[in-house]
Scaffold this motif. Structure first.
Motif, PDB file in Angstrom:
ATOM      1  N   VAL A 108       0.826  -1.209   0.000  1.00 50.11           N
ATOM      2  CA  VAL A 108       0.000   0.000   0.000  1.00 50.11           C
ATOM      3  C   VAL A 108       0.859   1.257   0.000  1.00 50.11           C
ATOM      4  CG1 VAL A 108      -1.952  -1.171   1.082  1.00 50.11           C
ATOM      5  CG2 VAL A 108      -0.268  -0.027   2.528  1.00 50.11           C
ATOM      6  N   GLU A 109       2.035   1.193   0.625  1.00 45.73           N
ATOM      7  CA  GLU A 109       2.921   2.365   0.615  1.00 45.73           C
ATOM      8  C   GLU A 109       3.430   2.679  -0.786  1.00 45.73           C
ATOM      9  OE1 GLU A 109       3.903   4.827   2.459  1.00 45.73           O
ATOM     10  OE2 GLU A 109       4.848   4.187   4.322  1.00 45.73           O
ATOM     11  N   ALA A 110       3.448   1.682  -1.665  1.00 47.34           N
ATOM     12  CA  ALA A 110       3.920   1.913  -3.028  1.00 47.34           C
ATOM     13  C   ALA A 110       2.875   2.612  -3.890  1.00 47.34           C
ATOM     14  CB  ALA A 110       4.295   0.579  -3.673  1.00 47.34           C
ATOM     15  N   LEU A 111       1.650   2.734  -3.389  1.00 49.73           N
ATOM     16  CA  LEU A 111       0.573   3.294  -4.196  1.00 49.73           C
ATOM     17  C   LEU A 111       0.419   4.804  -4.056  1.00 49.73           C
ATOM     18  CD1 LEU A 111      -2.202   0.613  -3.440  1.00 49.73           C
ATOM     19  CD2 LEU A 111      -0.443   0.582  -5.236  1.00 49.73           C
ATOM     20  N   ASN A 112       1.077   5.418  -3.057  1.00 49.38           N
ATOM     21  CA  ASN A 112       0.719   6.807  -2.751  1.00 49.38           C
ATOM     22  C   ASN A 112       1.825   7.858  -2.811  1.00 49.38           C
ATOM     23  OD1 ASN A 112       2.263   6.392  -0.381  1.00 49.38           O
ATOM     24  ND2 ASN A 112       0.866   7.664   0.812  1.00 49.38           N
ATOM     25  N   PRO A 113       3.023   7.591  -3.334  1.00 51.73           N
ATOM     26  CA  PRO A 113       4.053   8.635  -3.296  1.00 51.73           C
ATOM     27  C   PRO A 113       3.707   9.914  -4.040  1.00 51.73           C
ATOM     28  CG  PRO A 113       5.067   6.503  -3.682  1.00 51.73           C
ATOM     29  CD  PRO A 113       3.577   6.305  -3.803  1.00 51.73           C
ATOM     30  N   PHE A 114       2.681   9.884  -4.892  1.00 50.74           N
ATOM     31  CA  PHE A 114       2.313  11.080  -5.646  1.00 50.74           C
ATOM     32  C   PHE A 114       1.618  12.135  -4.789  1.00 50.74           C
ATOM     33  CE2 PHE A 114      -1.328   8.200  -5.829  1.00 50.74           C
ATOM     34  CZ  PHE A 114      -2.341   9.022  -5.380  1.00 50.74           C
ATOM     35  N   ALA A 115       1.137  11.773  -3.600  1.00 56.67           N
ATOM     36  CA  ALA A 115       0.209  12.637  -2.867  1.00 56.67           C
ATOM     37  C   ALA A 115       0.819  13.994  -2.515  1.00 56.67           C
ATOM     38  CB  ALA A 115      -0.290  11.928  -1.606  1.00 56.67           C
ATOM     39  N   VAL A 116       1.957  13.985  -1.854  1.00 62.16           N
ATOM     40  CA  VAL A 116       2.549  15.263  -1.441  1.00 62.16           C
ATOM     41  C   VAL A 116       3.028  16.081  -2.642  1.00 62.16           C
ATOM     42  CG1 VAL A 116       4.491  16.289  -0.205  1.00 62.16           C
ATOM     43  CG2 VAL A 116       3.083  14.558   0.913  1.00 62.16           C
ATOM     44  N   PRO A 117       3.728  15.479  -3.625  1.00 63.17           N
ATOM     45  CA  PRO A 117       4.079  16.275  -4.812  1.00 63.17           C
ATOM     46  C   PRO A 117       2.860  16.890  -5.485  1.00 63.17           C
ATOM     47  CG  PRO A 117       5.357  14.263  -4.785  1.00 63.17           C
ATOM     48  CD  PRO A 117       4.377  14.139  -3.654  1.00 63.17           C
ATOM     49  N   MET A 118       1.736  16.152  -5.502  1.00 57.31           N
ATOM     50  CA  MET A 118       0.544  16.700  -6.138  1.00 57.31           C
ATOM     51  C   MET A 118       0.005  17.902  -5.364  1.00 57.31           C
ATOM     52  SD  MET A 118      -1.240  16.251  -8.874  1.00 57.31           S
ATOM     53  CE  MET A 118      -1.139  14.533  -9.391  1.00 57.31           C
TER      54      MET A 118
END
Length: 390
Positions: A100-110
């Motif tokens: 699940v941690e691999a699914l969300n790294p885009f959140a903060v950059p977005m």
């Protein structure tokens, strides 16, 4: 978002995760933090007599996606922390957390991308006074929640030092014990810098914003010198933003402003490279380093793919009122969700769980975290506390 204090993944990273810090429900597609996080009441800030700005429901949707993703990652981080980042301590819990941690790294950059669009394109400030209101709407919830997390940590027994010292550190940019608040210390200086440029281009003279930027630029070295000269133990100065955060903001301003269809009529093909980058992040986390930096190329490509899939998407009219209400509550949900995780997630996760148990438990705990966080934010919004609690 080295132990990336960048991503703000959770206690296990030693970081302090965006949005999207901010308060107030956006009337014209505000910015996140978060995430998931900040929001600017653009309509209220429009210049008198100016035509009403387009409300970007797609950006409301993006803010909600980022908010959910931040919670997804932070709940997953609890699973990884439970096995002390070692597969041997509990493979089922370890892989549940990492997948699940691999699914969300885009959140903060977005969140930074949305901030760039909001300040430069969607709701540029008309004058310094309006920008200062925007800054206050983000800064007040930051300090209120810093105090609440310090009080919670003292009651829960999780503070790693005296409350007085932790409170002083928080003023200067520490994120203990609220690791996810690191985002606000970068987000606020970034929107100040962007607004300064916007106002200069408009022929204004934003002396106050310029003074703030000068202080932010000089403070780290000045505090270091003062510590050496006096021998005092001074807090670390953490207010500021990096080049990668600025680049996400500029790219967001450019890409979110593109007309519909500019990135292709079909959106689904972008899901293919996005899925590949997620697989790459899983490999990176388990084989190279946990947590992947926000500035990594895999994260940048993942963020761009999601932006291409969501920007200018048409939200059905019947969903728009609920979407706007939830988007307005996203900052508050971002602020409170780490407290919710410490109360209802951490006590229930243990390293001995099998994969067959860990995965369903994760889904239940994530749903509970999202429901409680957004429910609480909606409640204090109705009570008129949004300007204090986000």
């Amino acid at each position: 978002m080295v132990q990336t204090a960048e991503r703000g993944p959770g206690p296990r990273s030693g970081s302090g995760v965006p949005p999207q810090p901010l308060a107030g429900a956006p009337a014209a597609s505000p910015s996140p933090a978060a995430g998931s996080v900040p929001s600017d009441s653009a309509a209220r800030e429009a210049a008198p007599g100016a035509p009403p700005r387009e409300h970007r429901h797609d950006i409301d949707l993006m803010r909600l996606i980022c908010s959910f993703s931040v919670m997804l990652g932070h709940v997953g981080g609890v699973f990884i922390a439970a096995v002390e980042r070692e597969e041997a301590n509990g493979p089922g819990v370890y892989w549940t957390g990492h997948v699940v941690e691999a699914l969300n790294p885009f959140a903060v950059p977005m969140y930074f991308a949305i901030a760039g669009w909001a300040v430069l394109v969607g709701a540029p400030p008309g004058d310094s006074r309006r920008m200062w209101r925007r800054i206050v709407r983000n800064t007040v919830p930051l300090f209120v929640w810093s105090a609440l997390y310090l009080a919670w940590g003292r009651w829960w027994g999780t503070n790693d030092g005296p409350v007085s010292r932790l409170a002083l550190d928080a003023v200067f940019g520490s994120v203990r014990p609220a690791y996810h608040l690191w985002f606000m210390y970068a987000y606020i200086p970034l929107i100040v810098a962007l607004a300064f440029v916007v106002l200069l281009r408009a022929g204004k003279r934003p002396w106050g914003l310029g003074a703030v930027l000068l202080v932010l630029a000089a403070a780290p070295s000045l505090m270091g010198d003062l510590e050496r000269w006096t021998g005092w133990d001074l807090p670390r100065f953490g207010w500021g933003f990096g080049v990668y955060q600025l680049m996400y903001a500029l790219a967001g301003a450019f890409l979110f402003a593109l007309p519909a269809g500019a990135l292709g009529r079909r959106r689904w093909p972008w899901a293919v490279p996005m899925a590949l980058t997620m697989a790459g992040v899983l490999w990176y986390h388990t084989q190279v380093h946990y947590v992947i930096p926000n500035a990594h190329v895999l994260v940048a490509v993942m963020t761009g793919c999601l932006l291409a899939m969501v920007t200018r998407v048409r939200v059905p009219r019947r969903w728009r009122p609920l979407l706007s209400r939830l988007a307005g509550a996203s900052l508050g949900a971002y602020m409170v969700h780490v407290l919710v995780i410490s109360a209802i997630v951490e006590p229930l996760v243990s390293p001995g769980l099998s994969g067959a148990v860990a995965a369903p438990l994760y889904a239940v705990l994530l749903a509970a975290t999202v429901a409680v966080s957004f429910g609480a934010s909606l409640l204090w919004g109705k009570a008129g506390l949004r300007k204090y609690l986000g």
